[in-house]
Design an enzyme around this catalytic site. Structure first.
Site, PDB file in Angstrom:
ATOM      1  N   PHE A   1       0.864  -1.182   0.000  1.00 32.80           N
ATOM      2  CA  PHE A   1       0.000   0.000   0.000  1.00 32.80           C
ATOM      3  C   PHE A   1       0.898   1.227   0.000  1.00 32.80           C
ATOM      4  O   PHE A   1       1.522   1.561   1.003  1.00 32.80           O
ATOM      5  CB  PHE A   1      -0.939   0.046   1.203  1.00 32.80           C
ATOM      6  CG  PHE A   1      -1.874   1.221   1.116  1.00 32.80           C
ATOM      7  CD1 PHE A   1      -3.037   1.141   0.368  1.00 32.80           C
ATOM      8  CD2 PHE A   1      -1.572   2.427   1.731  1.00 32.80           C
ATOM      9  CE1 PHE A   1      -3.892   2.233   0.238  1.00 32.80           C
ATOM     10  CE2 PHE A   1      -2.413   3.523   1.617  1.00 32.80           C
ATOM     11  CZ  PHE A   1      -3.574   3.432   0.863  1.00 32.80           C
TER      12      PHE A   1
ATOM     13  N   ASP B   1       9.695   2.818   1.565  1.00 30.99           N
ATOM     14  CA  ASP B   1       8.497   3.579   1.919  1.00 30.99           C
ATOM     15  C   ASP B   1       8.341   3.509   3.437  1.00 30.99           C
ATOM     16  O   ASP B   1       7.779   2.562   3.977  1.00 30.99           O
ATOM     17  CB  ASP B   1       7.276   2.994   1.210  1.00 30.99           C
ATOM     18  CG  ASP B   1       5.973   3.707   1.583  1.00 30.99           C
ATOM     19  OD1 ASP B   1       5.987   4.546   2.514  1.00 30.99           O
ATOM     20  OD2 ASP B   1       4.944   3.396   0.960  1.00 30.99           O
TER      21      ASP B   1
ATOM     22  N   LYS C   1       3.237  11.359   6.798  1.00 30.79           N
ATOM     23  CA  LYS C   1       2.443  11.161   8.012  1.00 30.79           C
ATOM     24  C   LYS C   1       3.032  11.869   9.226  1.00 30.79           C
ATOM     25  O   LYS C   1       2.803  13.046   9.424  1.00 30.79           O
ATOM     26  CB  LYS C   1       2.216   9.678   8.249  1.00 30.79           C
ATOM     27  CG  LYS C   1       1.341   9.030   7.167  1.00 30.79           C
ATOM     28  CD  LYS C   1       0.826   7.689   7.570  1.00 30.79           C
ATOM     29  CE  LYS C   1       0.083   7.009   6.428  1.00 30.79           C
ATOM     30  NZ  LYS C   1      -1.120   7.721   5.977  1.00 30.79           N
TER      31      LYS C   1
END
Length: 401
Positions: free
Chosen positions: A141, A226, A255
């Site tokens: 994801f 990531d 984030k």
């Protein structure tokens, strides 16, 4: 109707249904706790998918944002501003790299990493133009743009958004042999999550990340990590790659970099990689804006103390020890994760992940389900041990019903 019902009904009537949130309407929050429109308090055990690593309303971050709000919030990259150079310098230092390319969202940063790898492949490695390949892992994801969903194996994220962007090879996560077969002369990068979050907090086999690092170095391929969810303290280290002593060529961050205050993301690498960009070839109006830089600088300063990484490591050991007890009792089939991050597979006899999440909500604890039977637990790193234990008590109570 109650205020909660009114708010949800209005949202259902006027917003696209791209999410299926739990039926709670948050009005305020502080630390690890949120309060809804009717005054009921909930323990946040999700932390905005790690965007809120430092808790809600963290005073240092709010003060940094407030001070910058009074000065200047946006210039665009048409001009320099006085927070930009320090932000890039400090983030590069934190990562042990030379250059930073700031964006806003995680998906933007992944798109930027893809463009970086392709441009590097053509201009540095010498891959024929239009032939670059990037190897990715199944169940990944990385976001939801059309390019990113082109290499997703999640049908909900991918279906009916074609035609899909070519240039990606998907291999099983954790399978180094499959990755070795997939890497060819035209491969420019391997893009993986050091721990797969949305897939259910999947930790790869020991030695996998080291193997990826060795393979990419041997084959002259970029290793892109990531670390949007796994990075910046969540796993008990600044970066999840550190658990295997691995330093990738490229970090993709987001984030928690914005402290849950503003969206901030970045691609961080050395000059021989990010130096491929020249003015006008890539950009973002809001990327690296003064407000984002001010907040992110405070995040970086907080991480440099090591306090939050240590909290995540120590409380994470406690969290996983308690969750493993549930496996022994048969209510939970498996527990995975690292630091203050866990994927918990609920035994089918106890209900679906969504059902368990709803029952926990009724008891004042907020988590999120994924892939049917799994719930994810990722509280803010500032959570107290007593609050963490209380949340785990509620999980135990729900599973004993």
């Amino acid at each position: 109707m109650s205020s909660t019902q009114d708010a949800i009904a209005s949202a259902e009537a006027h917003s696209a249904h791209n999410y299926h949130p739990l039926p709670v309407v948050v009005a305020s929050a502080d630390g690890a706790w949120m309060t809804d429109v009717e005054g009921r308090r909930y323990l946040d055990m999700l932390a905005g998918y790690s965007a809120l690593n430092f808790g809600h309303g963290n005073r240092r971050l709010i003060d940094a944002a407030r001070a910058q709000l009074e000065r200047v919030t946006l210039t665009s990259r048409a001009f320099h501003h006085d927070r930009f150079a320090e932000f890039c310098t400090r983030l590069a230092e934190l990562c042990g790299k030379e250059m930073v390319l700031p964006m806003n969202t995680g998906a933007e940063a992944i798109e930027t990493a893809v463009k970086t790898a392709r441009k590097w492949g053509y201009e540095v490695k010498g891959v024929p133009d239009g032939h670059a390949k990037i190897v990715v892992a199944a169940n990944n994801f990385h976001g939801r743009t059309t390019t990113i969903v082109s290499f997703s194996t999640d049908h909900e994220a991918r279906d009916h958004y074609g035609p899909y962007t070519p240039g990606f090879e998907i291999v099983p996560y954790g399978d180094l042999t499959a990755m070795e077969r997939a890497v060819t002369a035209h491969t420019v990068a391997v893009l993986i999550e050091p721990i797969q979050g949305e897939a259910g907090v999947l930790v790869p086999p020991a030695g996998y990340l080291r193997g990826v690092r060795e393979l990419t170095r041997e084959r002259n391929v970029l290793f892109i990590a990531d670390e949007i969810q796994s990075g910046l303290g969540r796993t008990g280290r600044t970066f999840a790659c550190e658990h295997e002593g691995v330093v990738p060529d490229v970090y993709v961050l987001g984030k928690a970099l914005g402290g849950g205050v503003v969206p901030v993301s970045a691609v961080v690498a050395d000059r021989d990689v990010l130096g491929v960009f020249r003015p006008g070839e890539h950009g973002s109006t809001f990327g690296g804006n003064p407000l984002a830089c001010a907040v992110a600088l405070e995040v970086i300063a907080m991480l440099r103390t090591g306090e939050y990484q240590q909290r995540a490591a120590e409380l994470g050991e406690h969290l996983h020890a308690e969750l493993r007890l549930l496996v022994g009792e048969g209510a939970v089939e498996a527990v995975r994760g690292r630091g203050l991050w866990a994927g918990v597979d609920i035994a089918p006899s106890k209900g679906t992940g969504r059902e368990i999440s709803e029952k926990l909500m009724e008891r004042g604890v907020l988590v999120k389900d994924t892939h049917g039977s799994t719930i994810r637990i990722a509280p803010p790193l500032v959570i107290g041990k007593e609050d963490l234990d209380w949340g785990l008590e509620q999980l135990r109570a729900v599973l004993s019903e």
